[in-house]
Scaffold this motif. Structure first.
Motif, mmCIF file in Angstrom:
data_model
loop_
_atom_site.group_PDB
_atom_site.id
_atom_site.type_symbol
_atom_site.label_atom_id
_atom_site.label_comp_id
_atom_site.label_asym_id
_atom_site.label_seq_id
_atom_site.Cartn_x
_atom_site.Cartn_y
_atom_site.Cartn_z
ATOM 1 N N HIS A 41 24.989 -0.822 25.120
ATOM 2 C CA HIS A 41 24.639 -2.467 26.021
ATOM 3 C C HIS A 41 24.434 -3.084 27.110
ATOM 4 C CE1 HIS A 41 26.758 -3.549 21.693
ATOM 5 N NE2 HIS A 41 27.247 -2.730 21.733
ATOM 6 N N LEU A 42 24.218 -4.224 27.032
ATOM 7 C CA LEU A 42 24.076 -4.466 28.672
ATOM 8 C C LEU A 42 25.051 -3.978 29.763
ATOM 9 C CD1 LEU A 42 22.297 -6.239 30.409
ATOM 10 C CD2 LEU A 42 23.224 -8.306 29.689
ATOM 11 N N GLU A 43 26.272 -4.067 29.176
ATOM 12 C CA GLU A 43 27.729 -3.235 29.998
ATOM 13 C C GLU A 43 27.297 -2.157 30.175
ATOM 14 O OE1 GLU A 43 27.605 -7.629 27.721
ATOM 15 O OE2 GLU A 43 27.271 -5.616 26.855
ATOM 16 N N ASP A 44 26.468 -1.422 29.525
ATOM 17 C CA ASP A 44 26.995 -0.029 30.158
ATOM 18 C C ASP A 44 25.930 0.387 30.989
ATOM 19 O OD1 ASP A 44 28.822 0.130 27.939
ATOM 20 O OD2 ASP A 44 27.360 0.835 26.190
ATOM 21 N N ILE A 45 25.093 -0.752 31.308
ATOM 22 C CA ILE A 45 24.068 -0.291 32.694
ATOM 23 C C ILE A 45 24.700 0.842 33.548
ATOM 24 C CG2 ILE A 45 22.523 -0.749 34.220
ATOM 25 C CD1 ILE A 45 21.315 -3.234 32.472
ATOM 26 N N ALA A 46 25.600 0.861 34.161
ATOM 27 C CA ALA A 46 26.107 2.020 34.864
ATOM 28 C C ALA A 46 26.478 3.042 35.260
ATOM 29 C CB ALA A 46 28.003 1.091 35.612
ATOM 30 N N THR A 47 27.326 2.867 33.842
ATOM 31 C CA THR A 47 27.823 4.205 33.413
ATOM 32 C C THR A 47 26.700 4.711 32.222
ATOM 33 O OG1 THR A 47 29.957 3.536 32.481
ATOM 34 C CG2 THR A 47 29.189 5.149 31.483
ATOM 35 N N MET A 48 25.587 4.193 32.283
ATOM 36 C CA MET A 48 24.221 5.013 31.679
ATOM 37 C C MET A 48 23.736 5.611 32.392
ATOM 38 S SD MET A 48 23.407 5.623 28.234
ATOM 39 C CE MET A 48 23.178 6.962 28.431
ATOM 40 N N LYS A 49 23.809 4.807 33.901
ATOM 41 C CA LYS A 49 22.894 5.476 34.479
ATOM 42 C C LYS A 49 23.504 6.922 35.628
ATOM 43 C CE LYS A 49 20.498 1.505 36.901
ATOM 44 N NZ LYS A 49 19.958 0.257 37.455
ATOM 45 N N GLN A 50 24.766 6.517 35.236
ATOM 46 C CA GLN A 50 25.722 8.013 35.075
ATOM 47 C C GLN A 50 25.719 9.122 34.715
ATOM 48 O OE1 GLN A 50 29.508 6.682 35.844
ATOM 49 N NE2 GLN A 50 29.154 5.600 37.760
ATOM 50 N N ILE A 51 25.835 9.164 33.045
ATOM 51 C CA ILE A 51 25.645 9.721 32.258
ATOM 52 C C ILE A 51 23.909 10.702 32.217
ATOM 53 C CG2 ILE A 51 25.219 10.174 29.726
ATOM 54 C CD1 ILE A 51 27.263 8.121 29.420
ATOM 55 N N LEU A 52 23.246 10.175 32.543
ATOM 56 C CA LEU A 52 21.741 10.330 32.312
ATOM 57 C C LEU A 52 21.250 11.141 34.087
ATOM 58 C CD1 LEU A 52 19.759 6.695 31.969
ATOM 59 C CD2 LEU A 52 20.402 8.622 30.877
ATOM 60 N N ALA A 53 22.537 10.987 34.708
ATOM 61 C CA ALA A 53 21.891 11.398 36.351
ATOM 62 C C ALA A 53 22.744 12.905 36.054
ATOM 63 C CB ALA A 53 23.036 10.823 37.521
ATOM 64 N N ARG A 54 23.954 13.076 35.709
ATOM 65 C CA ARG A 54 24.874 13.924 35.189
ATOM 66 C C ARG A 54 23.903 15.404 34.085
ATOM 67 N NH1 ARG A 54 30.805 12.009 34.362
ATOM 68 N NH2 ARG A 54 29.276 10.022 34.014
ATOM 69 N N HIS A 55 23.011 14.419 33.149
ATOM 70 C CA HIS A 55 22.219 15.655 32.233
ATOM 71 C C HIS A 55 20.645 15.342 32.293
ATOM 72 C CE1 HIS A 55 26.852 16.582 31.327
ATOM 73 N NE2 HIS A 55 26.950 14.838 31.019
ATOM 74 N N PRO A 56 20.502 16.053 33.221
ATOM 75 C CA PRO A 56 18.405 15.788 33.412
ATOM 76 C C PRO A 56 18.479 16.732 32.200
ATOM 77 C CG PRO A 56 19.889 17.833 34.490
ATOM 78 C CD PRO A 56 20.942 17.432 34.447
ATOM 79 N N ASN A 57 18.653 17.684 31.388
ATOM 80 C CA ASN A 57 18.429 18.401 30.444
ATOM 81 C C ASN A 57 18.240 18.059 28.885
ATOM 82 O OD1 ASN A 57 17.335 19.787 32.487
ATOM 83 N ND2 ASN A 57 19.290 21.297 32.607
#
Length: 82
Positions: free
Chosen positions: A31-47
């Motif tokens: 959801h729109l409200e997940d942007i900050a959390t989603m960016k953290q998850i993306l950064a932690r799991h580059p593969n």
């Protein structure tokens, strides 16, 4: 997948880790409200290849375009949106 509505639910940490180790794909409906959390998850799991779909807000209609613009403007190359 995220029945409790939280993309950073600790139960899914192992899933993200396993997908990262094995270069798997995960589809998420954030959801729109997940942007900050989603960016953290993306950064932690580059593969992990992340396929994001949705981006609406349960509190705001029409938030999808705002989500796409915000999440994809500096998304790493392993992130796709449909």
């Amino acid at each position: 997948m995220f029945g409790d509505g939280s993309i950073d639910n600790p139960r899914f940490s192992e899933l993200y880790r396993m997908a990262d180790t094995n270069r798997m794909m995960i589809m998420i409906h954030p959801h729109l409200e997940d942007i900050a959390t989603m960016k953290q998850i993306l950064a932690r799991h580059p593969n992990v290849t992340f396929l994001l779909h949705g981006g609406d807000s349960p509190r705001r209609r029409g938030a999808q375009s705002e989500f796409v613009a915000e999440i994809m403007k500096d998304a790493p190359p392993n992130v796709y949106y449909s």
